[in-house]
Structure formats: C-alpha cells, structure tokens
Scaffold this active site. Structure first.
Site, PDB file in Angstrom:
ATOM      1  N   GLY A  43       0.782  -1.109  -0.046  1.00  0.00           N
ATOM      2  CA  GLY A  43       0.116   0.008  -0.001  1.00  0.00           C
ATOM      3  C   GLY A  43       0.966   1.532  -0.087  1.00  0.00           C
ATOM      4  O   GLY A  43       0.257   2.395  -0.243  1.00  0.00           O
ATOM      5  N   GLU A  98       3.781   3.993   6.021  1.00  0.00           N
ATOM      6  CA  GLU A  98       2.630   3.419   5.955  1.00  0.00           C
ATOM      7  C   GLU A  98       1.498   4.059   4.938  1.00  0.00           C
ATOM      8  O   GLU A  98       1.433   5.376   5.065  1.00  0.00           O
ATOM      9  CB  GLU A  98       2.231   2.745   7.409  1.00  0.00           C
ATOM     10  N   ASP A  99       0.517   3.490   4.637  1.00  0.00           N
ATOM     11  CA  ASP A  99      -0.365   3.979   3.787  1.00  0.00           C
ATOM     12  C   ASP A  99      -1.378   4.563   4.783  1.00  0.00           C
ATOM     13  O   ASP A  99      -1.742   5.696   4.631  1.00  0.00           O
ATOM     14  CB  ASP A  99      -1.247   2.999   2.572  1.00  0.00           C
ATOM     15  N   ASP A 102      -5.623   2.113  10.449  1.00  0.00           N
ATOM     16  CA  ASP A 102      -7.034   1.876  10.743  1.00  0.00           C
ATOM     17  C   ASP A 102      -7.113   1.539  12.092  1.00  0.00           C
ATOM     18  O   ASP A 102      -7.311   2.590  12.999  1.00  0.00           O
ATOM     19  CB  ASP A 102      -7.285   0.754   9.778  1.00  0.00           C
ATOM     20  N   LYS A 130      -7.633   6.914  10.193  1.00  0.00           N
ATOM     21  CA  LYS A 130      -9.026   6.722  10.509  1.00  0.00           C
ATOM     22  C   LYS A 130      -9.244   6.643  11.916  1.00  0.00           C
ATOM     23  O   LYS A 130      -9.257   5.738  12.443  1.00  0.00           O
ATOM     24  CB  LYS A 130      -9.695   5.559   9.885  1.00  0.00           C
ATOM     25  N   PHE A 152     -14.003   3.266   3.500  1.00  0.00           N
ATOM     26  CA  PHE A 152     -13.048   2.331   2.830  1.00  0.00           C
ATOM     27  C   PHE A 152     -12.552   3.213   1.510  1.00  0.00           C
ATOM     28  O   PHE A 152     -13.346   3.576   0.758  1.00  0.00           O
ATOM     29  CB  PHE A 152     -13.347   1.094   2.790  1.00  0.00           C
ATOM     30  N   VAL A 153     -11.238   3.454   1.436  1.00  0.00           N
ATOM     31  CA  VAL A 153     -10.860   4.246   0.319  1.00  0.00           C
ATOM     32  C   VAL A 153      -9.644   3.428  -0.576  1.00  0.00           C
ATOM     33  O   VAL A 153      -8.843   2.607   0.124  1.00  0.00           O
ATOM     34  CB  VAL A 153     -10.085   5.568   0.747  1.00  0.00           C
ATOM     35  N   ASP A 159      -5.724  -0.325  -2.373  1.00  0.00           N
ATOM     36  CA  ASP A 159      -6.246  -1.148  -3.016  1.00  0.00           C
ATOM     37  C   ASP A 159      -7.684  -1.698  -2.292  1.00  0.00           C
ATOM     38  O   ASP A 159      -7.789  -1.793  -1.193  1.00  0.00           O
ATOM     39  CB  ASP A 159      -5.528  -2.366  -3.211  1.00  0.00           C
ATOM     40  N   ARG A 165      -4.745   0.576  -7.145  1.00  0.00           N
ATOM     41  CA  ARG A 165      -3.838   1.284  -6.536  1.00  0.00           C
ATOM     42  C   ARG A 165      -3.093   2.253  -7.615  1.00  0.00           C
ATOM     43  O   ARG A 165      -2.195   3.079  -6.990  1.00  0.00           O
ATOM     44  CB  ARG A 165      -2.557   0.065  -6.437  1.00  0.00           C
TER      45      ARG A 165
HETATM   46  P1  IMP Z   1      -4.793  -1.540  10.941  1.00  0.00           P
HETATM   47  O1  IMP Z   1      -4.161  -2.919  11.708  1.00  0.00           O
HETATM   48  O2  IMP Z   1      -6.234  -1.988  11.287  1.00  0.00           O
HETATM   49  O3  IMP Z   1      -4.398  -0.371  11.296  1.00  0.00           O
HETATM   50  O4  IMP Z   1      -4.881  -1.980   9.370  1.00  0.00           O
HETATM   51  C1  IMP Z   1      -4.045  -1.012   8.543  1.00  0.00           C
HETATM   52  C2  IMP Z   1      -4.182  -1.692   7.167  1.00  0.00           C
HETATM   53  O5  IMP Z   1      -5.445  -2.146   6.705  1.00  0.00           O
HETATM   54  C3  IMP Z   1      -3.513  -0.900   6.036  1.00  0.00           C
HETATM   55  O6  IMP Z   1      -2.393  -1.043   6.173  1.00  0.00           O
HETATM   56  C4  IMP Z   1      -4.328  -1.331   4.760  1.00  0.00           C
HETATM   57  O7  IMP Z   1      -3.552  -2.581   4.280  1.00  0.00           O
HETATM   58  C5  IMP Z   1      -5.642  -1.695   5.508  1.00  0.00           C
HETATM   59  N1  IMP Z   1      -6.755  -0.645   5.313  1.00  0.00           N
HETATM   60  C6  IMP Z   1      -7.294  -0.247   6.348  1.00  0.00           C
HETATM   61  N2  IMP Z   1      -8.008   0.678   5.855  1.00  0.00           N
HETATM   62  C7  IMP Z   1      -8.182   0.846   4.672  1.00  0.00           C
HETATM   63  C8  IMP Z   1      -9.021   1.532   3.284  1.00  0.00           C
HETATM   64  O8  IMP Z   1      -9.739   2.296   3.682  1.00  0.00           O
HETATM   65  N3  IMP Z   1      -8.402   1.233   2.139  1.00  0.00           N
HETATM   66  C9  IMP Z   1      -7.357   0.400   1.931  1.00  0.00           C
HETATM   67  N4  IMP Z   1      -6.626  -0.236   2.675  1.00  0.00           N
HETATM   68  C10 IMP Z   1      -7.009  -0.235   4.300  1.00  0.00           C
HETATM   69 MG    MG Z   2      -1.164  -2.133   3.963  1.00  0.00          MG
END
Ligand code: IMP
Ligand code: MG
Length: 184
Positions: A43, A98-99, A102, A130, A152-153, A159, A165
């Site tokens: 990402g 990191e992208d 969440d 987020k 979700f974006v 992706d 992407r």
């Molecule tokens: P976390 O452990 O919940 O913080 O997960 C983060 C990961 O979830 C990111 O690196 C993304 O790969 C994926 N992710 C979370 N939200 C989105 C979204 O809105 N679009 C795309 N990927 C997302």
């Molecule tokens: Mg990711």
C-alpha cells in the site's frame, strides 16, 4: 470520470502539497542524520516514492511486506512477516512509511517487532488515519498526512482486492464495486 468512482476524497494536487510538506518537515527533523526509510508493501509504495523525492537528507530504502492474521477486513494485530527487511536496522534512524492507520493494531505490532532490533530511533509516517476506527490508543504517528472519515478508500497505492492502486488520487468506490467478486 470513471464509472466506479463514488467520490474523490483527496485530489492529486492536495496529495502533492501534503507530501511536499511532510518531506520538508522530515528534512528539518533529521538534519545531520541519515534515514533508513522502510516502506510497508504494498500500500505504501506510491506514497513512499513521492515522499522520498521530497526529503533532502541522506537516506536508504528498504521494504517489508506484512499481513495480519484473521479475516481480511479486520486486523487481528498479529503481524506475519511475508517479506522481511533486507538489511539490519541496528543503530539506524528508521522511518516506517505506511499507507493508512486504521485500528492501529498492525503498526503497534510492527513497531514492537522493529524495536527489538535496536534502531537508533523509530518513527512512523502514515499518509492516512482513520481516528474513529482506532483500537490502539497509545500509538504515536509522528508524521501524518490526512485524517479521513471512517470510509474504505482506494487509490494512490491503496487497494480493494488488489485493484485501484494506480489512480493518482484517493477515492471512495461505488458500493456495488466493494461487493466481493464484483467485475469491472
Ligand atoms: P490496521 O491494523 O487496522 O491499522 O490496518 C491497517 C491496514 O489495513 C492498512 O495498512 C491497509 O492495508 C488496510 N486498510 C485499512 N483501511 C483501509 C482502506 O480504507 N483502504 C485500503 N486499505 C485499508
Ligand atoms: Mg497496508
């Protein structure tokens, strides 16, 4: 505009400006130091490519690919390393790119894993956040692009089922395209 786009959340121009700002901030903060920029695949690859072109201190890059155990849409916080770093980070100033943050579980665990390797410093740069979805309350994101609503974006590296992407902006898909198996 492409039929699958519901709404553009962050335009190409907004991304360009923000990434430039982040690069300038990082350049100021790391004066006199050298950075090991660690991109989290897949990402972060586009964001990282733009970010490093806005950083003006010596740096090298490395990549890691990780996946969370459990359901695909919910992070479990257990990080499985699919591809580890090529080089050791001991005594290096590590900047993880990191992208999106969440729940924060992935980054929290990743930070713990990297910290055991004793870098000189360890900071996080994330393009998106987020806040509403955060489970890990004490996760510090040192450099952040944008806070976004709980949607979700995709685009600019992010992706849905490995697609989208390649678009140079961040957008929300029309609901019918989020259904699994949807064809375009
Ligand atoms: P976390 O452990 O919940 O913080 O997960 C983060 C990961 O979830 C990111 O690196 C993304 O790969 C994926 N992710 C979370 N939200 C989105 C979204 O809105 N679009 C795309 N990927 C997302
Ligand atoms: Mg990711």
């Amino acid at each position: 505009m492409e039929d699958f786009i519901e709404r553009i959340l962050i335009s190409e121009e907004e991304l360009r400006r923000k990434v430039q700002e982040l690069g300038e901030q990082i350049t100021r903060d790391y004066q006199g130091k050298e950075i090991r920029v660690v991109g989290i695949l897949r990402g972060a690859f586009i964001f990282m490519a733009d970010l490093v072109r806005n950083i003006r201190v010596p740096l090298s890059v490395d990549f890691m690919s990780i996946s969370s155990y459990g359901e695909e849409s919910e992070s479990s916080g257990i990080v499985r390393i699919l591809k580890d770093l090529d080089k050791p980070i001991t005594h290096k100033h590590v900047l993880v790119v990191e992208d999106i943050v969440d729940t924060g579980l992935t980054l929290k665990h990743l930070k713990e894993v990297l910290a055991t390797r004793e870098p000189a410093s360890l900071r996080i740069c994330a393009l998106l956040n987020k806040e509403e979805r955060r489970i890990v309350k004490d996760l510090e994101v040192d450099y952040l692009g944008f806070n976004i609503p709980n949607q979700f974006v995709v685009g600019y590296g992010l992706d849905f089922a490995e697609r989208y992407r390649n678009y140079p902006f961040i957008f929300v898909l029309k609901p019918e395209y989020y259904r699994s198996g949807a064809q375009i």
